[in-house]
Design a protein around this motif. Sequence first.
Motif, PDB file in Angstrom:
ATOM      1  N   GLU A  15     -11.222  -1.132   8.745  1.00 21.01           N
ATOM      2  CA  GLU A  15     -10.911  -1.665   7.413  1.00 21.01           C
ATOM      3  C   GLU A  15     -12.073  -2.547   6.952  1.00 21.01           C
ATOM      4  O   GLU A  15     -12.617  -3.314   7.742  1.00 21.01           O
ATOM      5  CB  GLU A  15      -9.630  -2.493   7.484  1.00 21.01           C
ATOM      6  N   VAL A  29      -4.300  10.582   7.744  1.00 21.81           N
ATOM      7  CA  VAL A  29      -3.657   9.664   6.812  1.00 21.81           C
ATOM      8  C   VAL A  29      -4.695   9.217   5.775  1.00 21.81           C
ATOM      9  O   VAL A  29      -5.803   8.816   6.140  1.00 21.81           O
ATOM     10  CB  VAL A  29      -3.094   8.438   7.563  1.00 21.81           C
ATOM     11  N   MET A  61      -8.327  -1.343  13.738  1.00 20.41           N
ATOM     12  CA  MET A  61      -6.954  -1.186  14.217  1.00 20.41           C
ATOM     13  C   MET A  61      -6.786   0.160  14.919  1.00 20.41           C
ATOM     14  O   MET A  61      -7.460   1.144  14.592  1.00 20.41           O
ATOM     15  CB  MET A  61      -5.981  -1.279  13.042  1.00 20.41           C
ATOM     16  N   GLU A 100      -6.854  -1.620  -5.744  1.00 17.65           N
ATOM     17  CA  GLU A 100      -7.757  -0.539  -5.357  1.00 17.65           C
ATOM     18  C   GLU A 100      -6.983   0.773  -5.432  1.00 17.65           C
ATOM     19  O   GLU A 100      -5.794   0.800  -5.134  1.00 17.65           O
ATOM     20  CB  GLU A 100      -8.228  -0.776  -3.913  1.00 17.65           C
ATOM     21  N   ASP A 150     -12.452  -4.331   1.293  1.00 20.28           N
ATOM     22  CA  ASP A 150     -11.561  -3.824   0.248  1.00 20.28           C
ATOM     23  C   ASP A 150     -10.121  -3.753   0.750  1.00 20.28           C
ATOM     24  O   ASP A 150      -9.225  -3.369   0.000  1.00 20.28           O
ATOM     25  CB  ASP A 150     -12.019  -2.448  -0.236  1.00 20.28           C
ATOM     26  N   TYR A 151      -9.921  -4.107   2.046  1.00 20.81           N
ATOM     27  CA  TYR A 151      -8.592  -4.205   2.646  1.00 20.81           C
ATOM     28  C   TYR A 151      -7.825  -2.894   2.618  1.00 20.81           C
ATOM     29  O   TYR A 151      -6.588  -2.894   2.521  1.00 20.81           O
ATOM     30  CB  TYR A 151      -7.771  -5.324   2.000  1.00 20.81           C
ATOM     31  N   LYS A 152      -8.525  -1.778   2.704  1.00 19.89           N
ATOM     32  CA  LYS A 152      -7.854  -0.500   2.863  1.00 19.89           C
ATOM     33  C   LYS A 152      -8.341   0.155   4.147  1.00 19.89           C
ATOM     34  O   LYS A 152      -9.502   0.049   4.516  1.00 19.89           O
ATOM     35  CB  LYS A 152      -8.084   0.407   1.657  1.00 19.89           C
ATOM     36  N   LEU A 153      -7.420   0.810   4.825  1.00 22.38           N
ATOM     37  CA  LEU A 153      -7.732   1.451   6.090  1.00 22.38           C
ATOM     38  C   LEU A 153      -8.352   2.825   5.852  1.00 22.38           C
ATOM     39  O   LEU A 153      -7.918   3.557   4.961  1.00 22.38           O
ATOM     40  CB  LEU A 153      -6.465   1.614   6.924  1.00 22.38           C
ATOM     41  N   TYR A 180      -5.241  -4.752  17.124  1.00 23.84           N
ATOM     42  CA  TYR A 180      -6.027  -5.206  15.977  1.00 23.84           C
ATOM     43  C   TYR A 180      -7.160  -6.076  16.508  1.00 23.84           C
ATOM     44  O   TYR A 180      -6.919  -7.012  17.262  1.00 23.84           O
ATOM     45  CB  TYR A 180      -5.145  -6.020  15.038  1.00 23.84           C
ATOM     46  N   TYR A 198       0.034   5.220   1.360  1.00 20.73           N
ATOM     47  CA  TYR A 198      -0.840   6.199   1.993  1.00 20.73           C
ATOM     48  C   TYR A 198      -0.068   7.507   2.024  1.00 20.73           C
ATOM     49  O   TYR A 198       1.153   7.531   1.918  1.00 20.73           O
ATOM     50  CB  TYR A 198      -1.169   5.788   3.433  1.00 20.73           C
ATOM     51  N   PHE A 244      -8.684   6.075   8.015  1.00 18.18           N
ATOM     52  CA  PHE A 244      -8.184   6.637   9.259  1.00 18.18           C
ATOM     53  C   PHE A 244      -9.084   7.737   9.795  1.00 18.18           C
ATOM     54  O   PHE A 244      -9.649   8.536   9.040  1.00 18.18           O
ATOM     55  CB  PHE A 244      -6.781   7.217   9.051  1.00 18.18           C
ATOM     56  N   TYR A 281     -12.653  -5.004  10.275  1.00 17.95           N
ATOM     57  CA  TYR A 281     -11.433  -5.117  11.065  1.00 17.95           C
ATOM     58  C   TYR A 281     -11.129  -3.736  11.627  1.00 17.95           C
ATOM     59  O   TYR A 281     -11.347  -2.723  10.973  1.00 17.95           O
ATOM     60  CB  TYR A 281     -10.268  -5.593  10.182  1.00 17.95           C
ATOM     61  N   TYR A 294       0.831  -1.201   0.000  1.00 19.59           N
ATOM     62  CA  TYR A 294       0.000   0.000   0.000  1.00 19.59           C
ATOM     63  C   TYR A 294       0.867   1.253   0.000  1.00 19.59           C
ATOM     64  O   TYR A 294       1.992   1.249   0.493  1.00 19.59           O
ATOM     65  CB  TYR A 294      -0.858   0.059   1.272  1.00 19.59           C
ATOM     66  N   PHE A 351      -5.612   6.944   2.171  1.00 21.16           N
ATOM     67  CA  PHE A 351      -5.268   5.833   1.291  1.00 21.16           C
ATOM     68  C   PHE A 351      -5.017   6.334  -0.130  1.00 21.16           C
ATOM     69  O   PHE A 351      -5.767   7.164  -0.650  1.00 21.16           O
ATOM     70  CB  PHE A 351      -6.421   4.829   1.304  1.00 21.16           C
TER      71      PHE A 351
END
Lengths: 113, 110
Positions: free
Chosen positions: B92, A43, B34, A56, B95-98, B49, A35, B100, B32, A33, A45
């Motif tokens: 998350e 922060v 974190m 993505e 789509d497995y992106k955080l 996590y 960011y 924030f 998920y 990734y 993505f």
Amino acid sequence: EPEVTQTPSHQVTQMGQEVILRCVPISNHLYFYWYRQILGQKVEFLVSFYNNEISEKSEIFDDQFSVERPDGSNFTLKIRSTKLEDSAMYFCASSTGGGNTIYFGEGSWLTVV
Amino acid sequence: QKEVEQDPGPLSVPEGAIVSLNCTYSNSAFQYFMWYRQYSRKGPELLMYTYSSGNKEDGRFTAQVDKSSKYISLFIRDSQPSDSATYLCAPEGNDYKLSFGAGTTVTVRA
């Protein structure tokens, strides 16, 4: 303990120049990734990369940005023609798989003048 | 409505106090959760996590997730000056992106 490493730690570049930020993810990780964090902001993505292709990307990640995994260890972010608003801290991150913990590097601070 | 809301603080507590940090989120697809700690001009460092609703404890840190109310908490017991940092919640989805939160800046006074 394995870690994500990034170079350079700080780069100053002229507007319009190309910049390549480099990352070495943790060795057994499969998801990568980028960011970014503009000073004083959250922060955000940019892009995720799995199995040698982008999985993505955000609206920020427009045509001036590209990512590449040129070999088995490096993961790069290229900004083709930098703008003042690209000034930010860019973080590389990696994980073993979707939904698993994501580990971040220390960041590359980019200043565009 | 922001996807992840986090009170930016700042929060100042005396050493030894319990620090309570909270986030709310709007996206039901988040699976998920974190918590990261970030020192000034450094990368986010993973603290906790969690996957399901409930509590998870790790040393002085406890993370709580309530999916029904879309509420995430982090508690730091016996806080130390070295805990002074910005704390980021980051849920998350599949789509497995955080995503924030803005981060809460905490100062622990000696």
